[in-house]
Design a protein around this motif. Structure first.
Motif, PDB file in Angstrom:
ATOM      1  N   THR A   1      60.821  57.191  79.150  1.00 42.49           N
ATOM      2  CA  THR A   1      62.006  56.804  80.165  1.00 42.49           C
ATOM      3  C   THR A   1      63.035  58.082  80.401  1.00 42.49           C
ATOM      4  OG1 THR A   1      61.898  54.606  79.312  1.00 42.49           O
ATOM      5  CG2 THR A   1      63.928  55.230  80.424  1.00 42.49           C
ATOM      6  N   LEU A   2      63.071  58.483  81.348  1.00 43.39           N
ATOM      7  CA  LEU A   2      64.059  59.457  81.647  1.00 43.39           C
ATOM      8  C   LEU A   2      65.007  59.015  82.907  1.00 43.39           C
ATOM      9  CD1 LEU A   2      65.469  62.253  81.358  1.00 43.39           C
ATOM     10  CD2 LEU A   2      63.908  63.362  82.788  1.00 43.39           C
ATOM     11  N   ALA A   3      66.048  58.765  82.773  1.00 43.90           N
ATOM     12  CA  ALA A   3      66.789  57.939  83.928  1.00 43.90           C
ATOM     13  C   ALA A   3      68.295  58.111  83.775  1.00 43.90           C
ATOM     14  CB  ALA A   3      66.356  56.637  84.119  1.00 43.90           C
ATOM     15  N   VAL A   4      69.182  57.825  85.075  1.00 43.77           N
ATOM     16  CA  VAL A   4      70.426  57.723  84.820  1.00 43.77           C
ATOM     17  C   VAL A   4      70.816  56.353  84.185  1.00 43.77           C
ATOM     18  CG1 VAL A   4      72.462  57.662  86.058  1.00 43.77           C
ATOM     19  CG2 VAL A   4      70.690  59.186  87.014  1.00 43.77           C
ATOM     20  N   SER A   5      71.768  56.534  83.427  1.00 44.65           N
ATOM     21  CA  SER A   5      72.068  55.266  82.496  1.00 44.65           C
ATOM     22  C   SER A   5      73.722  55.227  82.485  1.00 44.65           C
ATOM     23  CB  SER A   5      71.617  55.158  81.131  1.00 44.65           C
ATOM     24  OG  SER A   5      72.047  54.044  80.532  1.00 44.65           O
ATOM     25  N   GLY A   6      74.309  54.378  83.404  1.00 45.72           N
ATOM     26  CA  GLY A   6      75.964  54.432  83.290  1.00 45.72           C
ATOM     27  C   GLY A   6      76.568  55.768  83.748  1.00 45.72           C
ATOM     28  N   THR A   7      76.993  56.339  82.909  1.00 45.43           N
ATOM     29  CA  THR A   7      77.731  57.470  83.470  1.00 45.43           C
ATOM     30  C   THR A   7      76.959  58.769  82.864  1.00 45.43           C
ATOM     31  OG1 THR A   7      79.072  57.654  81.649  1.00 45.43           O
ATOM     32  CG2 THR A   7      80.053  56.630  83.236  1.00 45.43           C
ATOM     33  N   GLY A   8      75.720  58.740  82.658  1.00 46.59           N
ATOM     34  CA  GLY A   8      75.122  59.742  82.266  1.00 46.59           C
ATOM     35  C   GLY A   8      73.541  59.750  82.344  1.00 46.59           C
ATOM     36  N   GLU A   9      72.997  61.012  82.004  1.00 41.12           N
ATOM     37  CA  GLU A   9      71.409  60.954  81.989  1.00 41.12           C
ATOM     38  C   GLU A   9      70.725  60.593  80.583  1.00 41.12           C
ATOM     39  OE1 GLU A   9      73.201  63.479  83.344  1.00 41.12           O
ATOM     40  OE2 GLU A   9      73.299  62.322  85.207  1.00 41.12           O
TER      41      GLU A   9
ATOM     42  N   GLY B   1      53.820  43.131  54.953  1.00 37.30           N
ATOM     43  CA  GLY B   1      53.833  42.790  56.227  1.00 37.30           C
ATOM     44  C   GLY B   1      55.152  43.083  57.342  1.00 37.30           C
ATOM     45  N   ASP B   2      56.294  43.285  56.629  1.00 39.38           N
ATOM     46  CA  ASP B   2      57.502  43.546  57.621  1.00 39.38           C
ATOM     47  C   ASP B   2      57.178  44.853  58.166  1.00 39.38           C
ATOM     48  OD1 ASP B   2      58.777  41.429  56.308  1.00 39.38           O
ATOM     49  OD2 ASP B   2      60.393  42.679  55.405  1.00 39.38           O
ATOM     50  N   GLN B   3      58.158  44.829  59.401  1.00 33.69           N
ATOM     51  CA  GLN B   3      57.968  45.955  59.993  1.00 33.69           C
ATOM     52  C   GLN B   3      59.448  46.613  60.584  1.00 33.69           C
ATOM     53  OE1 GLN B   3      55.948  45.014  63.691  1.00 33.69           O
ATOM     54  NE2 GLN B   3      53.843  45.570  62.756  1.00 33.69           N
ATOM     55  N   LEU B   4      59.447  47.837  60.442  1.00 29.69           N
ATOM     56  CA  LEU B   4      60.731  48.686  61.136  1.00 29.69           C
ATOM     57  C   LEU B   4      60.359  49.433  62.344  1.00 29.69           C
ATOM     58  CD1 LEU B   4      63.084  50.324  58.536  1.00 29.69           C
ATOM     59  CD2 LEU B   4      63.434  48.130  59.720  1.00 29.69           C
ATOM     60  N   GLN B   5      60.872  48.791  63.457  1.00 29.44           N
ATOM     61  CA  GLN B   5      60.590  49.384  64.688  1.00 29.44           C
ATOM     62  C   GLN B   5      61.913  50.084  65.280  1.00 29.44           C
ATOM     63  OE1 GLN B   5      59.157  46.353  67.598  1.00 29.44           O
ATOM     64  NE2 GLN B   5      57.409  46.066  66.402  1.00 29.44           N
ATOM     65  N   LEU B   6      61.551  51.376  65.643  1.00 33.48           N
ATOM     66  CA  LEU B   6      62.590  52.317  66.048  1.00 33.48           C
ATOM     67  C   LEU B   6      62.464  52.991  67.124  1.00 33.48           C
ATOM     68  CD1 LEU B   6      62.537  52.668  62.579  1.00 33.48           C
ATOM     69  CD2 LEU B   6      63.706  54.487  63.242  1.00 33.48           C
ATOM     70  N   THR B   7      63.527  53.205  68.067  1.00 30.69           N
ATOM     71  CA  THR B   7      63.614  53.927  69.324  1.00 30.69           C
ATOM     72  C   THR B   7      64.704  54.940  69.220  1.00 30.69           C
ATOM     73  OG1 THR B   7      62.648  51.912  70.496  1.00 30.69           O
ATOM     74  CG2 THR B   7      63.447  53.515  71.793  1.00 30.69           C
ATOM     75  N   TYR B   8      64.438  56.004  69.706  1.00 28.89           N
ATOM     76  CA  TYR B   8      65.501  57.018  69.652  1.00 28.89           C
ATOM     77  C   TYR B   8      66.040  57.245  70.943  1.00 28.89           C
ATOM     78  CZ  TYR B   8      68.363  61.182  68.902  1.00 28.89           C
ATOM     79  OH  TYR B   8      69.319  61.900  69.061  1.00 28.89           O
ATOM     80  N   ASN B   9      67.193  57.488  71.357  1.00 28.64           N
ATOM     81  CA  ASN B   9      67.752  57.688  72.565  1.00 28.64           C
ATOM     82  C   ASN B   9      68.935  58.590  72.626  1.00 28.64           C
ATOM     83  OD1 ASN B   9      66.983  54.697  74.300  1.00 28.64           O
ATOM     84  ND2 ASN B   9      67.860  54.264  71.935  1.00 28.64           N
ATOM     85  N   LEU B  10      68.793  59.573  73.763  1.00 27.15           N
ATOM     86  CA  LEU B  10      69.671  60.909  73.739  1.00 27.15           C
ATOM     87  C   LEU B  10      70.259  60.731  75.305  1.00 27.15           C
ATOM     88  CD1 LEU B  10      70.902  63.197  72.429  1.00 27.15           C
ATOM     89  CD2 LEU B  10      69.121  64.427  73.339  1.00 27.15           C
ATOM     90  N   LYS B  11      71.549  60.831  75.389  1.00 27.70           N
ATOM     91  CA  LYS B  11      72.182  60.583  76.468  1.00 27.70           C
ATOM     92  C   LYS B  11      73.308  61.835  76.786  1.00 27.70           C
ATOM     93  CE  LYS B  11      74.798  57.221  79.380  1.00 27.70           C
ATOM     94  NZ  LYS B  11      75.348  56.055  79.265  1.00 27.70           N
ATOM     95  N   MET B  12      73.270  62.463  77.917  1.00 32.35           N
ATOM     96  CA  MET B  12      74.071  63.379  78.227  1.00 32.35           C
ATOM     97  C   MET B  12      75.223  62.943  79.157  1.00 32.35           C
ATOM     98  SD  MET B  12      72.828  65.887  76.435  1.00 32.35           S
ATOM     99  CE  MET B  12      73.408  67.591  77.030  1.00 32.35           C
TER     100      MET B  12
END
Length: 182
Positions: free
Chosen positions: A108-116, A170-181
């Motif tokens: 995902t690379l998109a405009v989000s609110g006031t930035g990219e 059996g537990d899981q940690l799910q992570l997503t990293y986001n960077l916004k300019m």
């Protein structure tokens, strides 16, 4: 008219147990000096491009609290703060995030609110052992090296969870990293 550009990063983290989310948060991160330099060097000067990015976990025993000039090497001076498979079954490697636009990279690379904004794939760390992890998870990080304990990679970002997590079998940690300019 003069404008300022700001980089804002965060990890979306979910702790799953028996198919249910039992806790989640967005954890703001610090972009570290060497990570900012690496990004600028790659984007503008043709610097050495990593084949992939990697997301890893650190425990709550970091001897030195991180500062903007911290590196993976400086954080490991008093022993590795990274989780290891020897103590924590199922955590055998940093999770690879391909350097591409596929579902295995940064889809995902998109405009989000006031930035990219760019968003990584979701990476999953699972306790595959029969007992709870002996270490608690306190930190998440993005680096340019994939081997657990390898401190030669660039520390791009590091974020602290608001609450330490202990993964039961059996537990899981799910992570997503986001960077916004913005």
């Amino acid at each position: 008219m003069q404008t300022q550009t700001h980089a804002q990063g965060w990890y979306h983290v979910e702790h799953w147990r028996q198919g249910q989310v039992i806790w989640s948060e967005n954890s703001q991160n610090q972009l570290y000096n060497e990570g900012q330099f690496a990004i600028l060097d790659i984007a503008f000067r043709g610097g050495s491009t990593p084949a992939n990015w990697f997301i890893g976990l650190m425990k709550n025993t970091m001897a030195t609290l991180p500062v903007v000039t911290s590196t993976l090497s400086s954080l490991s001076l008093s022993g590795s703060p990274e989780l290891t498979n020897a103590a924590d079954p199922g955590y055998s490697a940093r999770a690879q995030v391909n350097r591409d636009a596929t579902a295995n990279g940064w889809p995902t690379l998109a405009v989000s609110g006031t930035g990219e904004q760019i968003t990584s794939k979701t990476v999953t760390f699972t306790n595959t052992g029969g007992v709870a992890w002996s270490d608690t998870v306190r930190w998440m990080f993005v680096t340019t090296q994939g081997a657990v304990g390898d401190t030669s990679g660039k520390l791009i970002s590091l974020a602290q969870l608001s609450v330490d997590r202990v993964l039961q079998p059996g537990d899981q940690l799910q992570l997503t990293y986001n960077l916004k300019m913005t």
